[in-house]
Write a protein that holds these residues in place. Structure first.
Motif, mmCIF file in Angstrom:
data_model
loop_
_atom_site.group_PDB
_atom_site.id
_atom_site.type_symbol
_atom_site.label_atom_id
_atom_site.label_comp_id
_atom_site.label_asym_id
_atom_site.label_seq_id
_atom_site.Cartn_x
_atom_site.Cartn_y
_atom_site.Cartn_z
ATOM 1 N N SER A 180 -15.765 11.887 5.318
ATOM 2 C CA SER A 180 -16.612 12.878 3.969
ATOM 3 C C SER A 180 -15.925 13.292 2.973
ATOM 4 O O SER A 180 -16.557 13.795 1.852
ATOM 5 C CB SER A 180 -15.670 14.716 5.508
ATOM 6 O OG SER A 180 -16.111 15.308 4.481
ATOM 7 N N ALA A 181 -14.514 13.438 2.397
ATOM 8 C CA ALA A 181 -13.966 13.543 1.873
ATOM 9 C C ALA A 181 -14.326 12.984 0.675
ATOM 10 O O ALA A 181 -13.758 12.871 -0.506
ATOM 11 C CB ALA A 181 -12.425 13.669 1.827
ATOM 12 N N GLY A 223 -16.285 9.423 -1.109
ATOM 13 C CA GLY A 223 -17.123 10.018 -1.548
ATOM 14 C C GLY A 223 -17.894 9.802 -3.303
ATOM 15 O O GLY A 223 -17.401 9.222 -4.156
ATOM 16 N N LEU A 224 -18.915 10.113 -3.568
ATOM 17 C CA LEU A 224 -19.464 9.718 -4.718
ATOM 18 C C LEU A 224 -18.210 11.108 -5.747
ATOM 19 O O LEU A 224 -18.517 10.259 -7.048
ATOM 20 C CB LEU A 224 -21.227 10.836 -4.787
ATOM 21 C CG LEU A 224 -22.051 9.350 -4.386
ATOM 22 C CD1 LEU A 224 -23.211 10.718 -4.457
ATOM 23 C CD2 LEU A 224 -22.147 8.675 -4.942
ATOM 24 N N GLY A 225 -17.821 11.910 -4.818
ATOM 25 C CA GLY A 225 -16.570 12.558 -5.440
ATOM 26 C C GLY A 225 -15.559 11.779 -6.245
ATOM 27 O O GLY A 225 -15.424 12.353 -7.461
ATOM 28 N N ASN A 226 -15.506 11.077 -5.609
ATOM 29 C CA ASN A 226 -15.171 10.198 -6.134
ATOM 30 C C ASN A 226 -14.897 8.794 -7.051
ATOM 31 O O ASN A 226 -14.392 8.856 -8.122
ATOM 32 C CB ASN A 226 -13.816 9.379 -5.564
ATOM 33 C CG ASN A 226 -13.055 10.185 -4.102
ATOM 34 O OD1 ASN A 226 -14.178 10.927 -2.982
ATOM 35 N ND2 ASN A 226 -11.956 10.549 -3.483
ATOM 36 N N ILE A 238 -24.484 22.450 -2.521
ATOM 37 C CA ILE A 238 -24.363 20.600 -2.628
ATOM 38 C C ILE A 238 -25.074 19.578 -2.159
ATOM 39 O O ILE A 238 -24.959 18.595 -3.146
ATOM 40 C CB ILE A 238 -22.798 20.623 -2.017
ATOM 41 C CG1 ILE A 238 -21.649 21.452 -2.553
ATOM 42 C CG2 ILE A 238 -22.491 19.646 -1.740
ATOM 43 C CD1 ILE A 238 -20.660 21.371 -1.498
ATOM 44 N N TYR A 258 -26.370 16.605 -4.562
ATOM 45 C CA TYR A 258 -25.785 15.244 -4.353
ATOM 46 C C TYR A 258 -26.771 15.039 -3.447
ATOM 47 O O TYR A 258 -26.320 12.999 -3.988
ATOM 48 C CB TYR A 258 -24.560 15.973 -2.857
ATOM 49 C CG TYR A 258 -23.704 14.698 -2.080
ATOM 50 C CD1 TYR A 258 -21.974 15.079 -2.711
ATOM 51 C CD2 TYR A 258 -23.896 13.719 -1.859
ATOM 52 C CE1 TYR A 258 -21.324 13.630 -2.839
ATOM 53 C CE2 TYR A 258 -22.400 12.660 -1.460
ATOM 54 C CZ TYR A 258 -21.489 13.126 -2.249
ATOM 55 O OH TYR A 258 -20.378 12.392 -1.779
ATOM 56 N N PHE A 275 -14.003 19.706 -4.209
ATOM 57 C CA PHE A 275 -15.045 18.667 -4.032
ATOM 58 C C PHE A 275 -14.365 17.872 -3.221
ATOM 59 O O PHE A 275 -14.572 17.536 -2.526
ATOM 60 C CB PHE A 275 -15.818 18.642 -5.461
ATOM 61 C CG PHE A 275 -17.709 18.407 -5.518
ATOM 62 C CD1 PHE A 275 -18.234 18.686 -5.095
ATOM 63 C CD2 PHE A 275 -17.395 16.789 -5.379
ATOM 64 C CE1 PHE A 275 -19.289 18.812 -4.816
ATOM 65 C CE2 PHE A 275 -18.427 16.536 -4.991
ATOM 66 C CZ PHE A 275 -19.885 16.953 -4.667
ATOM 67 N N SER A 276 -14.471 16.932 -4.232
ATOM 68 C CA SER A 276 -13.291 16.002 -3.553
ATOM 69 C C SER A 276 -12.488 15.409 -2.403
ATOM 70 O O SER A 276 -13.125 15.402 -1.276
ATOM 71 C CB SER A 276 -12.212 15.095 -4.631
ATOM 72 O OG SER A 276 -12.217 14.137 -4.252
ATOM 73 N N SER A 292 -13.601 17.756 0.375
ATOM 74 C CA SER A 292 -14.564 18.517 0.564
ATOM 75 C C SER A 292 -14.490 20.006 1.707
ATOM 76 O O SER A 292 -14.213 20.166 2.586
ATOM 77 C CB SER A 292 -14.980 17.800 2.432
ATOM 78 O OG SER A 292 -15.647 16.060 1.984
ATOM 79 N N MET A 302 -15.539 25.017 1.620
ATOM 80 C CA MET A 302 -17.311 25.607 2.482
ATOM 81 C C MET A 302 -17.081 25.072 4.329
ATOM 82 O O MET A 302 -18.660 25.196 4.577
ATOM 83 C CB MET A 302 -18.161 24.718 2.069
ATOM 84 C CG MET A 302 -17.886 23.062 1.133
ATOM 85 S SD MET A 302 -19.412 22.563 2.048
ATOM 86 C CE MET A 302 -20.467 23.016 3.307
ATOM 87 N N THR A 318 -16.720 22.140 5.817
ATOM 88 C CA THR A 318 -16.677 21.333 6.359
ATOM 89 C C THR A 318 -15.901 20.372 7.186
ATOM 90 O O THR A 318 -16.352 19.858 8.224
ATOM 91 C CB THR A 318 -17.013 20.244 4.819
ATOM 92 O OG1 THR A 318 -18.651 20.327 4.672
ATOM 93 C CG2 THR A 318 -17.070 18.753 5.807
ATOM 94 N N SER A 326 -20.907 11.201 3.030
ATOM 95 C CA SER A 326 -20.155 12.536 3.056
ATOM 96 C C SER A 326 -21.272 13.675 3.163
ATOM 97 O O SER A 326 -21.257 14.320 3.518
ATOM 98 C CB SER A 326 -19.707 12.587 0.983
ATOM 99 O OG SER A 326 -18.525 12.084 0.654
ATOM 100 N N SER A 381 -21.488 14.844 6.575
ATOM 101 C CA SER A 381 -20.163 15.514 7.270
ATOM 102 C C SER A 381 -21.453 17.242 6.665
ATOM 103 O O SER A 381 -20.394 18.580 6.869
ATOM 104 C CB SER A 381 -18.769 15.981 6.482
ATOM 105 O OG SER A 381 -18.841 16.014 5.029
ATOM 106 N N VAL A 382 -22.007 17.319 5.539
ATOM 107 C CA VAL A 382 -22.272 18.264 4.764
ATOM 108 C C VAL A 382 -23.466 18.989 6.012
ATOM 109 O O VAL A 382 -23.403 20.553 6.109
ATOM 110 C CB VAL A 382 -22.689 18.008 3.536
ATOM 111 C CG1 VAL A 382 -22.653 19.878 2.562
ATOM 112 C CG2 VAL A 382 -21.555 17.599 2.754
HETATM 113 N N1 TRP Z 1 -15.888 15.045 -0.566
HETATM 114 C C1 TRP Z 1 -17.698 14.571 -0.515
HETATM 115 C C2 TRP Z 1 -17.017 13.765 -2.002
HETATM 116 O O1 TRP Z 1 -15.745 13.527 -2.828
HETATM 117 C C3 TRP Z 1 -18.321 15.388 -1.096
HETATM 118 C C4 TRP Z 1 -18.660 16.547 0.038
HETATM 119 C C5 TRP Z 1 -18.347 16.657 1.680
HETATM 120 C C6 TRP Z 1 -17.901 17.852 -0.451
HETATM 121 N N2 TRP Z 1 -18.124 17.301 1.847
HETATM 122 C C7 TRP Z 1 -17.943 18.252 0.909
HETATM 123 C C8 TRP Z 1 -18.034 18.467 -1.598
HETATM 124 C C9 TRP Z 1 -17.652 19.720 1.451
HETATM 125 C C10 TRP Z 1 -17.487 19.953 -1.026
HETATM 126 C C11 TRP Z 1 -17.374 20.516 0.108
HETATM 127 O O2 TRP Z 1 -18.012 13.118 -2.328
#
Ligand code: TRP
Length: 460
Positions: free
Chosen positions: A25-26, A28-31, A104, A108, A229-230, A232, A235, A237, A323, A326-327
């Motif tokens: 989850s953590a 993902g595209l965020g990284n 998101i 996303y 965001f990175s 997760s 919110m 999740t 990711s 997980s959302v």
């Molecule tokens: N963390 C994920 C990423 O870095 C994106 C993501 C998944 C996310 N679940 C989340 C971001 C919940 C915020 C909250 O790509």
């Protein structure tokens, strides 16, 4: 002290499964897409330093807090607050999370759709012989074209719904356990390739040598938003995933390992991207297109580029998928537990309603550009509001709740697995979530939005 448990509930079956799913989850595209482009726009080294500070001081403790709420209640975010604080407004925090999930997922899945297009281009050798200007134009033409990105986005949504549909053990856990190790391997190969390019050192200096004159309120807020965001967090999740974690797992260790793995992958992505960006003379502040415009150019100019491009975009798609599931799971858990919808119906309803906002988001990039404010289209607004507003506010509420409102015996019992673990860090943790994290989040948030100014104004 423990709340009653529910043995019927689907759950993760092993420690490796828990870590793979949470790290999935953590990471993902965020990284890989967002971290390099936001770091590039916010000065590189100084941003990275503040970012790491936030991960340690705020991010990991918020992550642990989410796991604690989830595992102690075995509920979705709305149900969890209802169980822990009945007849209060705390469950609105859960609804804030569900709204954030929509925001998101909408942007996303747009970017995930771009990833599929680029995977397709890599496969058909579509970058061969193109210069920077052509690649830039092609990206812009594609991004704003409406139908094609829309098609990829919805294909991606279908993949996401398919995995969520299958549930926890047979869906999320099974896929992430295979996909995550593969991802680590591929990114290491890419980083090694990048740092051995001629002229790579300038990129490494950009990433690792802080220039403190670059720090402003905006940079600090962007670093906070990016860290949330990175990881997760903010919110629900990880409240939701926490609710599927078995009572024997060590939640403190899990939060630390996942935070460390996520940070390592973001830094590895930076190490893969910045040396190459500098080696080929591309501006690090190129924005959301950084990965999509500059990397194909780099791949085209390096030996074995066809192969590297292909694995890179496979990597990015996998990372995005672990990711998005997980959302989506947050919305599905809410619909199926609180509204008693049944997992299949809940998945279809959640995925299709998210897809509607997703359509508006993708189309706002081109044909429906009226959907926006000033020079920001709907895509930019969703990204900005979710990462830099909703997640910090959600994270603030979560730490305040766990620090001040969750009954202490329950909190300590959950941290120590009913006294079976020593959990020596528990007072440090409590101190952080009671005082340090809330004050820091509130401060950075208000400062970044320009409510007051210590080092340069807000102007997000
Ligand atoms: N963390 C994920 C990423 O870095 C994106 C993501 C998944 C996310 N679940 C989340 C971001 C919940 C915020 C909250 O790509």
């Amino acid at each position: 002290m423990a709340l009653q448990t529910n043995n019927q509930r689907d759950s993760f079956t092993s420690k490796a499964g828990v870590i793979a799913a949470a790290a999935g989850s953590a990471i993902g595209l965020g990284n890989i897409w967002r971290f390099p482009y936001v770091a590039g726009e916010n000065g590189g080294g100084a941003f990275l330093l503040i970012y790491i500070g936030f991960i340690v001081l705020i991010g990991a403790p918020v992550m642990l807090s989410e796991f604690l709420i989830g595992r102690s209640t075995q509920s979705n975010p709305v149900g969890a607050f209802k169980r822990l604080a009945p007849r209060s407004y705390w469950h609105l925090t859960g609804f804030l999370g569900i709204s954030a999930a929509f925001f998101i997922l909408a942007f996303y899945t747009t970017v995930s759709g771009w990833t599929l297009e680029y995977l397709f281009l890599a496969f058909s050798d579509g970058f061969a012989g193109k210069d920077a200007a052509t690649l830039n134009t092609n990206f812009e033409l594609f991004r704003t074209s409406g139908l094609r990105p829309l098609l990829w986005q919805n294909i991606f949504m279908v993949f996401t719904a398919f995995i969520v549909f299958k549930g926890i053990k047979n869906g999320i856990e099974k896929y992430t356990k295979i996909l995550m190790p593969l991802l680590l391997l591929i990114i290491i190969i890419l980083s090694v390739r990048s740092v051995t390019l001629p002229g790579a050192s300038e990129g490494l200096l950009f990433l690792f040598k802080p220039d403190f004159s670059k720090i402003t309120g905006k940079v600090v807020l962007e670093a906070l938003g990016q860290s949330f965001f990175s990881l997760s967090i903010g919110m629900g999740t990880l409240i939701t995933y926490g609710s599927y974690i078995g009572k024997k797992e060590n939640l403190g260790h899990t939060a630390l390992s996942v935070s460390a793995a996520d940070t390592a992958i973001a830094i590895l992505a930076g190490v893969a991207i910045f040396p190459a960006v500098f080696a080929f003379g591309i501006a690090p502040e190129s924005g959301a297109g950084l990965v999509f415009i500059t990397l194909p150019l780099i791949f085209d100019q390096m030996a074995g580029g066809y192969f590297f491009a292909l694995i890179f975009f496979v990597l990015l798609s996998i990372a995005a998928l672990t990711s998005t599931i997980s959302v989506l799971e947050v919305v599905v858990a809410y619909l199926s537990e609180e509204l008693k919808l049944g997992r299949k119906k809940a998945t279809i309803l959640a995925a299709s309603s998210v897809a509607l906002l997703g359509v508006a988001c993708t189309m706002s990039q081109g044909p429906w550009s009226v959907l926006g404010i000033g020079d920001r289209d709907l895509f930019d607004l969703l990204e900005l509001v979710s990462a830099n507003v909703m997640l910090p506010v959600g994270g603030l509420l979560i730490v305040l709740f766990v620090g001040w409102f969750m009954p202490k015996p329950l909190l300590f019992a959950e941290l120590s697995n009913e006294g079976k673990l020593r959990a020596r860090f528990k007072y440090t943790y409590l101190f952080i979530i009671r005082f340090i994290a809330p004050v820091a989040i509130a401060f950075v948030f208000l400062h970044g939005l320009g409510f007051f100014s210590l080092f340069g104004g807000g102007d997000l």
